[in-house]
Design a protein around this motif. Structure first.
Motif, PDB file in Angstrom:
ATOM      1  N   GLY A   8       0.817  -1.214   0.000  1.00 13.77           N
ATOM      2  CA  GLY A   8       0.000   0.000   0.000  1.00 13.77           C
ATOM      3  C   GLY A   8       0.850   1.264   0.000  1.00 13.77           C
ATOM      4  O   GLY A   8       0.509   2.251  -0.663  1.00 13.77           O
ATOM      5  N   ALA A   9       1.965   1.241   0.720  1.00 11.06           N
ATOM      6  CA  ALA A   9       2.851   2.409   0.754  1.00 11.06           C
ATOM      7  C   ALA A   9       3.498   2.643  -0.606  1.00 11.06           C
ATOM      8  O   ALA A   9       3.600   3.783  -1.066  1.00 11.06           O
ATOM      9  N   LEU A  10       3.923   1.564  -1.264  1.00 10.21           N
ATOM     10  CA  LEU A  10       4.501   1.702  -2.607  1.00 10.21           C
ATOM     11  C   LEU A  10       3.469   2.251  -3.591  1.00 10.21           C
ATOM     12  O   LEU A  10       3.764   3.152  -4.379  1.00 10.21           O
ATOM     13  N   VAL A  11       2.265   1.710  -3.542  1.00 10.89           N
ATOM     14  CA  VAL A  11       1.211   2.150  -4.459  1.00 10.89           C
ATOM     15  C   VAL A  11       0.791   3.582  -4.151  1.00 10.89           C
ATOM     16  O   VAL A  11       0.624   4.401  -5.068  1.00 10.89           O
ATOM     17  N   PHE A  12       0.618   3.914  -2.880  1.00  9.50           N
ATOM     18  CA  PHE A  12       0.243   5.274  -2.500  1.00  9.50           C
ATOM     19  C   PHE A  12       1.275   6.265  -3.001  1.00  9.50           C
ATOM     20  O   PHE A  12       0.936   7.263  -3.640  1.00  9.50           O
ATOM     21  N   GLY A  13       2.542   6.017  -2.712  1.00  9.40           N
ATOM     22  CA  GLY A  13       3.590   6.937  -3.141  1.00  9.40           C
ATOM     23  C   GLY A  13       3.651   7.065  -4.644  1.00  9.40           C
ATOM     24  O   GLY A  13       3.713   8.173  -5.186  1.00  9.40           O
ATOM     25  N   GLY A  14       3.621   5.931  -5.336  1.00  9.45           N
ATOM     26  CA  GLY A  14       3.740   5.966  -6.785  1.00  9.45           C
ATOM     27  C   GLY A  14       2.576   6.645  -7.470  1.00  9.45           C
ATOM     28  O   GLY A  14       2.772   7.503  -8.329  1.00  9.45           O
ATOM     29  N   ILE A  15       1.381   6.304  -7.102  1.00  6.06           N
ATOM     30  CA  ILE A  15       0.212   6.823  -7.811  1.00  6.06           C
ATOM     31  C   ILE A  15      -0.204   8.199  -7.304  1.00  6.06           C
ATOM     32  O   ILE A  15      -0.348   9.144  -8.077  1.00  6.06           O
ATOM     33  N   VAL A  16      -0.393   8.344  -6.008  1.00  2.61           N
ATOM     34  CA  VAL A  16      -0.934   9.598  -5.475  1.00  2.61           C
ATOM     35  C   VAL A  16       0.051  10.756  -5.663  1.00  2.61           C
ATOM     36  O   VAL A  16      -0.318  11.810  -6.177  1.00  2.61           O
ATOM     37  N   LEU A  17       1.301  10.579  -5.262  1.00  2.00           N
ATOM     38  CA  LEU A  17       2.256  11.673  -5.386  1.00  2.00           C
ATOM     39  C   LEU A  17       2.510  12.044  -6.845  1.00  2.00           C
ATOM     40  O   LEU A  17       2.625  13.228  -7.171  1.00  2.00           O
ATOM     41  N   THR A  18       2.591  11.049  -7.716  1.00  2.00           N
ATOM     42  CA  THR A  18       2.813  11.341  -9.134  1.00  2.00           C
ATOM     43  C   THR A  18       1.616  12.061  -9.740  1.00  2.00           C
ATOM     44  O   THR A  18       1.777  13.020 -10.494  1.00  2.00           O
TER      45      THR A  18
END
Length: 142
Positions: free
Chosen positions: A80-90
């Motif tokens: 979830g942390a990898l997905v959150f960082g990758g998708i939301v921040l981008t």
């Protein structure tokens, strides 16, 4: 207080130690042009870009901790942390922050978004590493 300050600091540190370092490594490998730790002024504030990115990342660290329910007594949501960082921040960078700075999404955005996705996903993982480390230390004192 711990639910806000520790994720805030974790997001800031993860931006410096994980996101910017990942961009620097991608630059050293010849995969991206901009290197990490950019000292170009972030308009309209005029502070270096890597500091502005770290401040924005701090805010998203708090949001990530709240959404993923990061706590010492829960298992760590690594994916979830990898997905959150990758998708939301981008997505926020491409569709909110850049247009506010006058950089509009157009054309083939994949060459610009792919390295940012990688660096932001590593940021999410790094923020979770810091959160877990800080919360483990504070949980043992209670």
């Amino acid at each position: 207080m711990q639910k806000v300050i520790l994720p805030f600091v974790s997001g800031f540190l993860a931006a410096l130690f994980f996101r910017e370092s990942t961009l620097a490594l991608l630059h050293a490998a010849g995969l991206v042009d901009p290197a990490g730790f950019s000292t170009a002024p972030f308009l309209p504030l005029g502070i270096p870009e890597f500091i502005a990115n770290a401040l924005w990342s701090s805010v998203f660290g708090v949001l990530m901790a709240w959404l993923l329910r990061v706590a010492p007594d829960h298992s760590a949501p690594w994916i979830g942390a990898l997905v959150f960082g990758g998708i939301v921040l981008t997505a926020v960078s491409a569709f909110v922050i850049d247009p506010a700075r006058g950089i509009w999404p157009s054309g083939n955005m994949l060459p610009r978004l792919a390295p940012n996705f990688i660096a932001n996903a590593i940021w999410g993982w790094g923020a979770l590493v810091f959160m877990r480390a800080f919360m483990a230390g504070s949980a043992s004192r209670e």
